[in-house]
Write a protein that holds these residues in place. Structure first.
Motif, short mmCIF file in Angstrom:
data_model
loop_
_atom_site.label_atom_id
_atom_site.label_comp_id
_atom_site.label_asym_id
_atom_site.label_seq_id
_atom_site.Cartn_x
_atom_site.Cartn_y
_atom_site.Cartn_z
N MET A 55 0.78 -1.21 0.12
CA MET A 55 0.03 0.00 0.07
C MET A 55 1.00 1.24 0.11
O MET A 55 0.52 2.27 -0.80
CB MET A 55 -0.89 0.08 1.28
N ARG A 56 1.85 1.23 0.72
CA ARG A 56 2.79 2.34 0.81
C ARG A 56 3.75 2.71 -0.47
O ARG A 56 3.46 3.65 -0.87
CB ARG A 56 3.82 2.03 1.78
N LEU A 57 3.91 1.47 -1.24
CA LEU A 57 4.54 1.46 -2.65
C LEU A 57 3.18 2.34 -3.45
O LEU A 57 3.85 3.26 -4.44
CB LEU A 57 4.72 0.47 -3.11
N MET A 58 2.38 1.82 -3.47
CA MET A 58 1.26 2.18 -4.45
C MET A 58 0.84 3.88 -3.99
O MET A 58 0.63 4.34 -5.14
CB MET A 58 -0.10 1.43 -4.21
N VAL A 59 0.70 4.15 -2.82
CA VAL A 59 0.36 5.37 -2.45
C VAL A 59 1.61 6.27 -3.43
O VAL A 59 1.19 7.40 -3.63
CB VAL A 59 0.15 5.44 -1.00
N GLU A 60 2.80 5.86 -2.87
CA GLU A 60 3.85 6.69 -3.25
C GLU A 60 3.98 6.86 -4.96
O GLU A 60 4.22 7.93 -5.57
CB GLU A 60 5.35 6.25 -2.90
N ARG A 61 3.31 5.69 -5.45
CA ARG A 61 3.53 5.73 -7.15
C ARG A 61 2.22 6.35 -7.59
O ARG A 61 2.39 7.33 -8.46
CB ARG A 61 3.46 4.31 -7.45
N GLY A 63 -0.64 7.33 -5.73
CA GLY A 63 -1.64 8.21 -4.81
C GLY A 63 -2.92 7.44 -4.31
O GLY A 63 -3.21 7.18 -3.04
N ALA A 64 -3.80 7.24 -5.57
CA ALA A 64 -5.09 6.58 -4.92
C ALA A 64 -5.18 5.49 -6.29
O ALA A 64 -4.70 5.75 -7.29
CB ALA A 64 -6.04 7.48 -5.03
N PHE A 65 -5.92 4.48 -5.83
CA PHE A 65 -6.35 3.67 -6.86
C PHE A 65 -7.65 2.80 -6.48
O PHE A 65 -7.98 3.21 -5.31
CB PHE A 65 -5.08 2.40 -7.17
N ASP A 66 -8.07 1.85 -7.45
CA ASP A 66 -9.89 1.62 -7.21
C ASP A 66 -9.96 0.18 -6.75
O ASP A 66 -10.70 -0.46 -7.09
CB ASP A 66 -10.28 1.67 -8.76
N GLN A 93 -10.55 6.23 0.90
CA GLN A 93 -10.45 7.29 -0.05
C GLN A 93 -9.34 6.66 -1.16
O GLN A 93 -9.60 6.62 -2.25
CB GLN A 93 -10.22 8.74 0.28
N ARG A 94 -8.17 6.55 -0.52
CA ARG A 94 -7.05 6.13 -1.43
C ARG A 94 -7.23 4.67 -2.19
O ARG A 94 -6.70 4.51 -3.34
CB ARG A 94 -5.67 5.94 -0.45
N LEU A 95 -8.27 3.76 -1.58
CA LEU A 95 -8.60 2.76 -2.29
C LEU A 95 -9.87 2.74 -3.10
O LEU A 95 -10.43 1.70 -3.58
CB LEU A 95 -8.62 1.50 -1.04
N GLY A 96 -10.28 3.94 -3.26
CA GLY A 96 -11.26 4.19 -4.08
C GLY A 96 -12.64 3.80 -3.60
O GLY A 96 -13.79 3.56 -4.46
N GLY A 97 -12.89 3.60 -2.22
CA GLY A 97 -14.08 3.25 -1.90
C GLY A 97 -15.00 4.48 -1.22
O GLY A 97 -14.28 5.45 -1.14
#
Ligand code: NCD
Length: 334
Positions: A55-61, A63-66, A93-97
């Protein structure tokens, strides 16, 4: 620092290959309530830490995803909260929910006398997961008895705060590189502080030594110490930080929980028991990790904030990644 916990990343990547896109998977924590740290197996813990890293990597890359698009979380807070409620909402929110925040219970039907089970049954009609903070110990377990959807305990009185303990574990792992071998000193209100009740129980899974520093009135409950003794965890108690500061790898400071005192005179007597200042840190290890679940109300001087050992605001950020991981896992999408 690279953490050294084993992960099951390869295994889940293997499984994912056989699943159509978007298909619900099971896996550790899927569809489970999160009520206590006691429920986590070593494998669950490794999985939460690994998914939080992702999750940390995805947020850094990005920001948010679905990942959790189409899912909703209700955040039902009967007690004040800044970090726990905001980080769960930010995580969703960051996970698109979506999310339904109910933190002003005086404006909800709770103020009309609605019971916890009825409130839970209502919210689960709208949401896929319910995050609950409540002043009574055991309230999350009670809610879970009535719920068809997963309940996440965000603090039940002086009982437990399991998601905080998981983010504390993630913090220690990232700040030190490993958990094993650490001497962890917990300081402050160990009687009423639910964060230390959960963290002590969680750390008992590792090779650690625990020191408890508290005024006599606020010692770690016997029940928790007995549980840890059963795991052969070394525990010491003292009222003086000086006795254990030099050997401490992680200093976990807590707020005196004013709202839990029946007698405010008792609070007044202990409220200024400990204050961490730059002078305290001159006597601590150079690589000690200084943590606090926050809010602080005087027990760590702001003059300490710029010391590299002060990890409490990094701890806040780690909290969002861990809560993203928990939501994704509970909802079967990790
Ligand atoms: C803690 C809590 O609510 O137990 N806060 C938090 O969730 N970070 C600690 C506290 O209130 O002192």
């Amino acid at each position: 620092m690279t953490p050294t916990l084993v992960t099951n990343r390869n295994e889940s990547a293997g499984r994912a290959a056989y699943l159509p896109f978007g298909e619900k998977r099971d896996g550790p924590l899927f569809n489970q309530h999160i009520l206590s740290v006691k429920q986590f197996s070593p494998r669950d813990l490794a999985a939460v830490m690994a998914v939080a890293d992702e999750m940390r990597l995805m947020v850094e890359r990005v920001g948010a995803f679905d990942l959790l698009q189409g899912k909703a979380m209700a955040a039902l807070f009967y007690e004040p909260s800044t970090r726990t409620s905001a980080s769960f909402i930010a995580a969703m929110q960051r996970l698109g929910g979506g999310f339904i925040p109910i933190n002003q219970v005086r404006y909800s039907s709770v103020a009309k006398g609605e019971s916890l089970p009825d409130t839970i049954r209502t919210l689960e009609a709208y949401a896929d997961v319910i995050v609950l903070r409540h002043p009574e110990t055991g309230s999350a377990a009670l809610a879970a008895q009535f719920a068809r959807k997963p309940i996440i305990n965000a603090g039940d009185g002086i009982g437990e705060h399991p998601t905080q303990a998981l983010l504390d574990l993630f913090t220690i792992l990232h700040e030190r590189g490993k958990i094993d071998g650490a001497t962890v000193t917990m300081l402050g209100d160990l009687k009423y502080g639910r964060t230390v009740h959960s963290l002590a129980r969680l750390l008992a899974r590792y090779d650690v030594k625990l020191n408890y520093v508290a005024p006599a009135l606020l010692r770690m409950p016997r029940e928790v110490m007995d549980e840890l003794n059963a795991h052969d965890i070394r525990q010491t108690e003292t009222a003086a930080l000086e006795n254990v500061l030099g050997e401490t790898d992680v200093l976990y400071v807590t707020r005196i929980q004013k709202e839990r005192f029946a007698d405010l005179a008792e609070y007044e007597a202990v409220k200024d028991s400990y204050v961490i200042t730059p002078a305290t840190l001159t006597r601590a290890k150079q690589d000690m990790v200084l943590m606090h679940p926050l809010p602080r109300v005087g027990e760590i001087s702001p003059a300490v904030d710029d010391d590299p050992r002060a990890a409490y605001f990094r701890q806040v950020e780690y909290g969002m990644y861990v809560r993203m991981a928990l939501l994704a896992m509970v909802l079967g999408k990790a």
